[in-house]
Design an enzyme around this catalytic site. Structure first.
Site, PDB file in Angstrom:
ATOM      1  N   LEU A   1      79.643  15.014  34.556  1.00  0.00           N
ATOM      2  CA  LEU A   1      78.799  16.164  34.907  1.00  0.00           C
ATOM      3  C   LEU A   1      78.307  16.121  36.351  1.00  0.00           C
ATOM      4  CD1 LEU A   1      76.585  16.456  31.671  1.00  0.00           C
ATOM      5  CD2 LEU A   1      78.321  18.091  32.427  1.00  0.00           C
TER       6      LEU A   1
ATOM      7  N   GLU B   1      78.271  17.508  24.806  1.00  0.00           N
ATOM      8  CA  GLU B   1      78.423  16.049  24.834  1.00  0.00           C
ATOM      9  C   GLU B   1      78.565  15.447  23.428  1.00  0.00           C
ATOM     10  OE1 GLU B   1      79.096  14.571  27.440  1.00  0.00           O
ATOM     11  OE2 GLU B   1      78.400  15.925  28.997  1.00  0.00           O
TER      12      GLU B   1
HETATM   13  N1  PCA Z   1      78.996  13.391  30.763  1.00  0.00           N
HETATM   14  C1  PCA Z   1      77.634  12.993  30.757  1.00  0.00           C
HETATM   15  C2  PCA Z   1      77.631  11.734  29.962  1.00  0.00           C
HETATM   16  C3  PCA Z   1      78.939  11.126  30.317  1.00  0.00           C
HETATM   17  C4  PCA Z   1      79.767  12.276  30.754  1.00  0.00           C
HETATM   18  O1  PCA Z   1      80.898  12.246  31.132  1.00  0.00           O
HETATM   19  C5  PCA Z   1      77.184  12.718  32.156  1.00  0.00           C
HETATM   20  O2  PCA Z   1      77.887  13.008  33.119  1.00  0.00           O
HETATM   21  O3  PCA Z   1      76.078  12.162  32.315  1.00  0.00           O
END
Ligand code: PCA
Length: 172
Positions: free
Chosen positions: A27, A98
């Site tokens: 993200l 998520e």
């Molecule tokens: N997405 C969330 C949790 C891990 C992911 O790839 C993030 O970027 O914090």
């Protein structure tokens, strides 16, 4: 009567509940899921870059090369990421996106602010400590603890384990 109070609070004084979330993986800016923080999914305001106060193992796992911050403080490295202020709509969107609570659990984490550009009540001073939400996992496979750990996730890093997004995934 109850309906009346609800009406006054929601319509006359719209209260926008904001939460802070620390993102450390796909993200982040420049990473494959950054566009999920788009206005179409709710509000998300970048506040600051930060790193965890404690060390955590940030590993890359599964055949899709997904980054996971394992909820094992004291192992691994101080993890770098970004703090966002998000509204309820975005928080719920991110929970679904998520796979929370099956794949990740939304827990809290202590952070040291590095630099940022939030304004007003959202100003975070470099060096200050804040607590935010984070998508970590307590439901990992034991062998993930043996994997290499990273302090600053990059899908296209030297590890060669580029993230496979939903569209690129084969059927199970
Ligand atoms: N997405 C969330 C949790 C891990 C992911 O790839 C993030 O970027 O914090």
């Amino acid at each position: 009567m109850l309906l009346g109070i609800h009406y006054i609070i929601c319509v006359v004084f719209p209260v926008v509940l904001m939460s802070r979330v620390f993102v450390y993986g796909t993200l982040k800016k420049g990473q494959p899921n950054f566009m999920m923080l788009d206005a179409a999914n709710g509000r998300a305001e970048f506040l600051a870059r930060a790193r965890t106060v404690d060390r955590y193992p940030l590993v890359i796992a599964t055949k899709y090369n997904i980054p996971f911050l394992l909820n094992v403080p004291g192992k691994g490295q101080r993890v770098h990421g970004e703090i966002y202020s998000v509204d309820q709509q975005m928080m719920h969107f991110l929970d679904r996106f998520e796979g929370c609570p099956e794949m990740y659990q939304r827990t809290t984490v202590q952070l040291e602010v590095q630099d940022g550009d939030g304004e007003g009540e959202n100003t975070l001073k470099p060096g200050s400590l804040v607590e935010t939400f984070v998508y970590s996992t307590t439901t990992y496979q034991p062998e993930w603890l043996q994997k290499p750990t990273y302090e600053n996730y990059d899908s296209k890093g030297d590890h060669g384990l580029e993230f496979v997004s939903g569209e690129g995934r084969s059927p199970e």
